[in-house]
Design an enzyme around this catalytic site. Structure first.
Site, mmCIF file in Angstrom:
data_model
loop_
_atom_site.group_PDB
_atom_site.id
_atom_site.type_symbol
_atom_site.label_atom_id
_atom_site.label_comp_id
_atom_site.label_asym_id
_atom_site.label_seq_id
_atom_site.Cartn_x
_atom_site.Cartn_y
_atom_site.Cartn_z
ATOM 1 N N GLU A 1 19.371 58.873 20.173
ATOM 2 C CA GLU A 1 19.730 59.749 19.043
ATOM 3 C C GLU A 1 18.737 59.513 17.921
ATOM 4 O O GLU A 1 18.237 58.401 17.741
ATOM 5 C CB GLU A 1 21.150 59.431 18.556
ATOM 6 C CG GLU A 1 21.536 60.271 17.338
ATOM 7 C CD GLU A 1 23.004 60.203 16.952
ATOM 8 O OE1 GLU A 1 23.690 59.240 17.345
ATOM 9 O OE2 GLU A 1 23.453 61.125 16.235
ATOM 10 N N CYS B 1 26.215 62.100 16.956
ATOM 11 C CA CYS B 1 26.740 62.974 15.898
ATOM 12 C C CYS B 1 25.765 64.068 15.468
ATOM 13 O O CYS B 1 26.195 65.086 14.934
ATOM 14 C CB CYS B 1 27.137 62.130 14.695
ATOM 15 S SG CYS B 1 28.564 61.097 15.013
ATOM 16 N N GLU C 1 31.596 63.746 20.119
ATOM 17 C CA GLU C 1 32.893 63.060 19.933
ATOM 18 C C GLU C 1 33.901 64.062 19.392
ATOM 19 O O GLU C 1 34.425 63.886 18.294
ATOM 20 C CB GLU C 1 32.725 61.887 18.980
ATOM 21 C CG GLU C 1 32.069 60.684 19.626
ATOM 22 C CD GLU C 1 31.980 59.483 18.698
ATOM 23 O OE1 GLU C 1 32.050 59.659 17.464
ATOM 24 O OE2 GLU C 1 31.822 58.367 19.220
HETATM 25 O O1 AHR Z 1 25.814 55.790 17.998
HETATM 26 C C1 AHR Z 1 26.088 56.128 16.685
HETATM 27 C C2 AHR Z 1 27.171 57.186 16.569
HETATM 28 O O2 AHR Z 1 28.372 56.686 17.055
HETATM 29 C C3 AHR Z 1 26.965 58.421 17.393
HETATM 30 O O3 AHR Z 1 26.161 59.338 16.748
HETATM 31 C C4 AHR Z 1 28.335 58.965 17.556
HETATM 32 O O4 AHR Z 1 28.509 59.682 18.738
HETATM 33 C C5 AHR Z 1 29.210 57.730 17.464
HETATM 34 O O5 AHR Z 1 30.209 57.895 16.531
#
Ligand code: AHR
Length: 660
Positions: free
Chosen positions: A47, A245, A377
């Site tokens: 990410e 996220c 999520e």
């Molecule tokens: O890994 C960090 C964050 O944790 C991610 O963006 C999210 O999916 C989770 O809440």
């Protein structure tokens, strides 16, 4: 005589006591593998958080190269000898170019080098390496007499450590790209780029860019090689991207849209990175997603490192901790179409609309994408309602394509229970479970999947990390204690590979000066990177995966914390090896005998890989390998088919034994 009787009885008593106290041997049933282990089992989660992409693996050194940050000159400083009103202006051509409307206009009058300049500070500085070539490029437009651009690399003290001059060759009032390359004369972690303008006239500039020569696979405009090498060294079964996220976005407008991340980079529309504003304790006002690294590059990266690609797409819902916006059901079609088009972009024939775009980007062969996630999520009936529409449309066109579904943010509680029930009723291919929890949780949950239904939906342990301070707190640390609890928990994932078919630690990268989330798997600065103890645990599992699960028990029970021991075993069909994994979370050393049942012949010379340290130990740039595996030889009793292990306090072992 009496003395002899006493000695003999003492000997008998001691022997009996020793026998009574010797722990029952651990048994591994080699003859009957329990289930297969999928090649995808251990993967990675990527990410753009903690400067993971921009300022991280995307090797661009110039921050805000297209002046599209909210503050157009953020990251830039105007250098001038004498002030002249209006000599540096941000202009906006929104009517002509909606993806990249802004550019900078520089007007000079008989200017010499040193009179008027622009300095870019990079992402917490620029990492510059002595002797390396740097490729400086701009998009420019001018119509009068040419204005020269002198590019200088500066060290932290402002000394010039590399320079080149770019003399724009076109004066037709159209946009052109031009580049000049030069070598650095020193190494600097906190470098800068300064541009001086020489001449008499006006030059418009956009996409001001600086890349090092040593990108991954030497690709121009590519990725930072040392960081990608760390990923390749994990030999991951899959790579999940682009999050996290950022897939959801703060609101729907801020969601990740893959179609805006492909094609010429100057046409990829930048957006704010939602980690820019997420944590008040770690504000990052200069964190944006330029998408120089987009879906084409992610698919190519997966191919490069031999992993399956696992893209996650927005499901029509923004982050439920932020705006919680949902797209109305009658407007969901565009989101679903994006998913269908992505499959065509990755796999379609070059004569299809999106397959053609892929081919034009330089990859006519299909990427052979097999799966995607719908939603990150997300939770609640609003998620299930939207997911059903996606599932129906995707499965109708691509029946064998696998879909990964969200089970929310937590591995238990009402939200999880609701989703788990609904998704299993829908016969979901994969349910994505996330757990950021204390080390104790990981230890207690080593048996979590032992009772999961073998025939139902499969599990993707999509995000997990042991948090020493239990939660997304700045004070979490990547200690050996955290990593050992993950190693212990992962024995349970491996034992249940019939159910858990993919797993990835999260997040992956963090820049020491630009992180928002702690802990992370790999830490970097502008020049170097190091793996945490958790990185080496992940690597040990991935490199010692095996192809089949073997039963490994003590008193017919799996080892899920008896005497603080956790264990699993596998068989590797290709190399004919038995692979044992044992974590000892005890402060005391322990000896265990392991009986290998159902095997005919063993090579007595086996391999033992050990990780052992003080629970509070961490790796650092200075001691990057402080907590890392070391390899030894161990002798197996080929006659009795037994191996005896001395398990040090707080240790993790992998044993590889060849069968003959
Ligand atoms: O890994 C960090 C964050 O944790 C991610 O963006 C999210 O999916 C989770 O809440």
């Amino acid at each position: 005589m009496n003395r002899i009787i006493k000695t003999v009885s003492l000997f008998v008593a001691t022997t009996l006591l020793a026998q009574a106290q010797a722990p029952t041997p651990i048994k591994v049933n080699v003859a009957q593998p329990v289930s297969e282990i999928q090649p995808t089992m251990w993967g990675i989660f990527f990410e753009d958080i903690n400067l993971g992409a921009d300022g991280g693996i995307y090797a661009e050194l110039v921050k805000n190269r297209s002046f599209e940050f909210q503050k157009p000159l953020m990251g830039w400083k105007i250098e001038r000898k004498t002030f002249h009103e209006g000599e540096v202006l941000i202009q906006n051509r929104a009517d002509k170019n909606t993806a990249n409307p802004r550019f900078v206009s520089v007007k000079v009058e008989n200017a010499q080098k040193g009179d008027l300049g622009l300095t870019n500070e990079g992402f917490r500085g620029m990492g510059i390496k002595n002797g390396l070539r740097y490729d400086f490029s701009v998009m420019y437009r001018q119509s009068g007499s040419p204005v020269k651009v002198h590019a200088e690399l500066l060290d932290a003290k402002g000394q010039v450590i590399g320079e080149g001059t770019l003399t724009p060759s076109q004066t037709d009032g159209q946009w052109h790209r031009q580049a000049v390359s030069f070598n650095a004369k020193a190494t600097e972690a906190k470098g800068k780029l300064r541009l001086w303008f020489e001449g008499n006239g006006q030059i418009d500039l956009d996409m001001i860019s600086l890349f090092p020569e040593d990108t991954w696979k030497g690709r121009p405009g590519g990725m930072r090689a040392d960081m990608i090498q760390k990923l390749a060294d994990l030999k991951p079964g899959f790579i999940r991207f682009p999050g996290g996220c950022i897939v959801e976005g703060f609101d729907l407008n801020n969601r990740y849209q893959w179609k805006k991340t492909i094609g010429p980079i100057e046409e990829r529309q930048l957006i704010m990175n939602r980690w820019n504003i997420e944590f008040a304790h770690r504000p990052a006002p200069d964190y944006f997603q330029t998408f120089g690294l987009g879906f084409f590059e992610y698919l190519q990266l997966a191919e490069d490192i031999g992993s399956e690609a696992l893209p996650i797409l927005n499901c029509g819902m923004a982050c439920q901790f932020n705006s919680a916006e949902v797209v109305p059901m009658d407007q969901l079609e565009q989101y679903v179409q994006d998913a269908l088009d992505l499959i065509e972009f990755a796999n379609g024939d070059i004569n299809t609309t999106w397959g053609k775009v892929r081919a034009q980007m330089g990859h006519p062969a299909p990427f052979n994408l097999k799966m995607m996630g719908v939603g990150n999520e997300n939770w609640g009936p609003q998620y299930i309602e939207r997911l059903k529409v996606f599932t129906k449309a995707i499965k109708a066109k691509y029946p064998n394509f696998k879909l990964i579904n969200s089970s929310g943010t937590d591995p238990n509680g009402d939200r999880f229970d609701y989703l788990n029930k609904e998704l299993r009723a829908m016969n979901a291919d994969f349910i994505d479970e996330h757990y950021y929890r204390a080390p104790e949780w990981f230890l207690k949950n080593a048996g979590r999947y032992d009772s999961y239904d073998r025939n139902g939906s499969k599990v993707f342990a999509g995000e997990y990390a042991s948090h020493t301070n239990n939660g997304a707190s700045a004070s979490n640390r990547n200690t050996w204690r955290a990593a050992l609890s993950e190693a212990a928990f992962m024995t349970g994932l491996e034992r249940n590979a019939a159910v858990v078919q993919m797993a990835s630690y999260a997040p992956l990268f963090a820049h020491v000066e630009g992180w928002q989330w702690n802990p992370d798997l790999i830490w970097v600065d502008n020049l170097q990177s190091f793996g945490t103890p958790s990185y080496y645990v992940q690597q040990l599992y991935s490199l010692n995966k095996g192809t089949h699960v073997l039963s490994m028990t003590q008193n017919n029970q799996p080892l899920i914390g008896q005497d603080s021991l956790y264990a699993s075993a596998s068989w590797d069909k290709a190399s004919n090896e038995i692979i044992l994994k044992i974590a000892n979370n005890n402060s005391q050393a322990q000896v265990r005998e392991i009986q290998l049942d159902g095997v005919k012949k063993l090579d007595p010379n086996a391999k033992l890989i050990v990780m052992q340290s003080d629970p509070n130990a961490v790796n650092t740039f200075e001691e990057a390998l402080k907590v890392s595996p070391s390899e030894k030889k161990i002798v197996v009793n080929a006659k009795t088919k037994k191996v005896s292990l001395e398990l040090a306090p707080y240790s993790f072992y992998v044993v590889r034994i060849k069968t003959l």
